[in-house]
Design a protein around this motif. Structure first.
Motif, PDB file in Angstrom:
ATOM      1  N   UNK A 137      75.197  88.364  45.730  1.00 16.77           N
ATOM      2  CA  UNK A 137      73.973  87.796  45.159  1.00 16.77           C
ATOM      3  C   UNK A 137      73.172  87.011  46.191  1.00 16.77           C
ATOM      4  N   UNK A 138      73.867  86.401  47.163  1.00 17.73           N
ATOM      5  CA  UNK A 138      73.154  85.624  48.183  1.00 17.73           C
ATOM      6  C   UNK A 138      72.993  86.395  49.486  1.00 17.73           C
ATOM      7  N   UNK A 139      73.433  87.628  49.510  1.00 14.08           N
ATOM      8  CA  UNK A 139      73.276  88.456  50.699  1.00 14.08           C
ATOM      9  C   UNK A 139      74.296  88.218  51.788  1.00 14.08           C
ATOM     10  N   UNK A 140      75.258  87.340  51.541  1.00 11.66           N
ATOM     11  CA  UNK A 140      76.197  86.982  52.593  1.00 11.66           C
ATOM     12  C   UNK A 140      77.307  88.002  52.806  1.00 11.66           C
ATOM     13  N   UNK A 141      77.551  88.829  51.816  1.00  6.45           N
ATOM     14  CA  UNK A 141      78.648  89.792  51.911  1.00  6.45           C
ATOM     15  C   UNK A 141      78.146  91.176  51.564  1.00  6.45           C
ATOM     16  N   UNK A 142      78.575  92.155  52.336  1.00  2.00           N
ATOM     17  CA  UNK A 142      78.225  93.539  52.058  1.00  2.00           C
ATOM     18  C   UNK A 142      79.472  94.410  52.115  1.00  2.00           C
ATOM     19  N   UNK A 143      79.340  95.560  51.489  1.00  2.00           N
ATOM     20  CA  UNK A 143      80.434  96.530  51.449  1.00  2.00           C
ATOM     21  C   UNK A 143      79.853  97.919  51.665  1.00  2.00           C
ATOM     22  N   UNK A 144      80.587  98.756  52.402  1.00  2.00           N
ATOM     23  CA  UNK A 144      80.200 100.149  52.579  1.00  2.00           C
ATOM     24  C   UNK A 144      81.440 101.015  52.436  1.00  2.00           C
ATOM     25  N   UNK A 145      81.314 102.080  51.675  1.00  2.00           N
ATOM     26  CA  UNK A 145      82.399 103.030  51.633  1.00  2.00           C
ATOM     27  C   UNK A 145      82.430 103.804  52.958  1.00  2.00           C
ATOM     28  N   UNK A 146      83.572 104.333  53.301  1.00  2.00           N
ATOM     29  CA  UNK A 146      83.737 104.931  54.625  1.00  2.00           C
ATOM     30  C   UNK A 146      82.719 106.030  54.921  1.00  2.00           C
ATOM     31  N   UNK A 147      82.375 106.807  53.906  1.00  2.00           N
ATOM     32  CA  UNK A 147      81.523 107.973  54.151  1.00  2.00           C
ATOM     33  C   UNK A 147      80.100 107.613  54.560  1.00  2.00           C
TER      34      UNK A 147
ATOM     35  N   UNK B 294      76.438 116.660  41.494  1.00  2.00           N
ATOM     36  CA  UNK B 294      76.823 117.561  40.395  1.00  2.00           C
ATOM     37  C   UNK B 294      78.312 117.847  40.393  1.00  2.00           C
ATOM     38  N   UNK B 295      78.927 117.667  39.231  1.00  2.00           N
ATOM     39  CA  UNK B 295      80.342 117.951  39.089  1.00  2.00           C
ATOM     40  C   UNK B 295      81.272 116.905  39.649  1.00  2.00           C
ATOM     41  N   UNK B 296      80.699 115.801  40.120  1.00  2.00           N
ATOM     42  CA  UNK B 296      81.521 114.737  40.690  1.00  2.00           C
ATOM     43  C   UNK B 296      81.309 113.431  39.939  1.00  2.00           C
ATOM     44  N   UNK B 297      82.251 112.533  40.101  1.00  2.00           N
ATOM     45  CA  UNK B 297      82.129 111.222  39.477  1.00  2.00           C
ATOM     46  C   UNK B 297      81.161 110.350  40.263  1.00  2.00           C
ATOM     47  N   UNK B 298      80.584 109.385  39.568  1.00  2.00           N
ATOM     48  CA  UNK B 298      79.714 108.435  40.244  1.00  2.00           C
ATOM     49  C   UNK B 298      80.563 107.556  41.158  1.00  2.00           C
ATOM     50  N   UNK B 299      80.075 107.340  42.364  1.00  2.00           N
ATOM     51  CA  UNK B 299      80.842 106.573  43.335  1.00  2.00           C
ATOM     52  C   UNK B 299      80.016 105.406  43.886  1.00  2.00           C
ATOM     53  N   UNK B 300      80.716 104.322  44.141  1.00  2.00           N
ATOM     54  CA  UNK B 300      80.091 103.147  44.758  1.00  2.00           C
ATOM     55  C   UNK B 300      79.954 103.405  46.253  1.00  2.00           C
ATOM     56  N   UNK B 301      78.725 103.316  46.751  1.00  2.00           N
ATOM     57  CA  UNK B 301      78.465 103.540  48.168  1.00  2.00           C
ATOM     58  C   UNK B 301      78.424 102.250  48.959  1.00  2.00           C
ATOM     59  N   UNK B 302      77.696 101.298  48.444  1.00  2.00           N
ATOM     60  CA  UNK B 302      77.465 100.061  49.168  1.00  2.00           C
ATOM     61  C   UNK B 302      77.084  98.979  48.179  1.00  2.00           C
ATOM     62  N   UNK B 303      77.358  97.739  48.538  1.00  2.00           N
ATOM     63  CA  UNK B 303      77.042  96.632  47.656  1.00  2.00           C
ATOM     64  C   UNK B 303      76.733  95.394  48.480  1.00  2.00           C
ATOM     65  N   UNK B 304      76.059  94.451  47.827  1.00  2.00           N
ATOM     66  CA  UNK B 304      75.677  93.218  48.502  1.00  2.00           C
ATOM     67  C   UNK B 304      75.807  92.070  47.521  1.00  2.00           C
TER      68      UNK B 304
END
Length: 128
Positions: free
Chosen positions: A52-62, A40-50
């Motif tokens: 299409x082939x599952x070979x690469x992932x991303x995580x935000x620091x939090x 609430x009251x905050x912008x939507x944020x990207x947390x994690x992603x993968x």
């Protein structure tokens, strides 16, 4: 790609929760996928992603070390395992699909990936 999230709920701080995102259609395995959240009251944020082939992932620091993204392309399903949850993790969680197929845009940055298809969201509430 149409997406439906499930698995949200109420959990105590320090607890764990798993989310799922089921995709319709036959192109799930062509799209990079991500999990976002909006408090609430905050912008939507990207947390994690993968990728299409599952070979690469991303995580935000939090969420590094606490959240884990995975996908099962045979089941058209994206997963998010959350552990050591904190009250500040309370938000509506969304899965999203990259607009492009087989995109390598994430080589530049995951923030530049064109996430365009969204689920309806699932509420996660962490009590202190």
């Amino acid at each position: 790609v149409q997406l439906v999230e499930s698995g949200g709920g109420l959990v105590q701080a320090g607890g764990s929760l798993g989310l799922s995102c089921v995709a319709s259609g036959r192109t799930f395995d062509r799209h990079n996928m991500g999990w976002f959240r909006q408090a609430p009251g905050k912008e939507r944020e990207l947390l994690t992603a993968i990728s299409w082939n599952g070979d690469s992932t991303y995580y935000t620091d939090s969420v590094k070390g606490r959240f884990a993204i995975s996908r099962d392309n045979a089941k058209n399903t994206l997963y998010l395992k959350m552990s050591s949850l904190k009250p500040e993790d309370t938000a509506v969680y969304y899965c999203a699909a990259d607009a492009d197929e087989y995109s390598a845009q994430y080589y530049y940055s995951w923030e530049s990936v064109r996430f365009r298809s969204w689920g309806q969201g699932t509420q996660v509430t962490v009590s202190s």
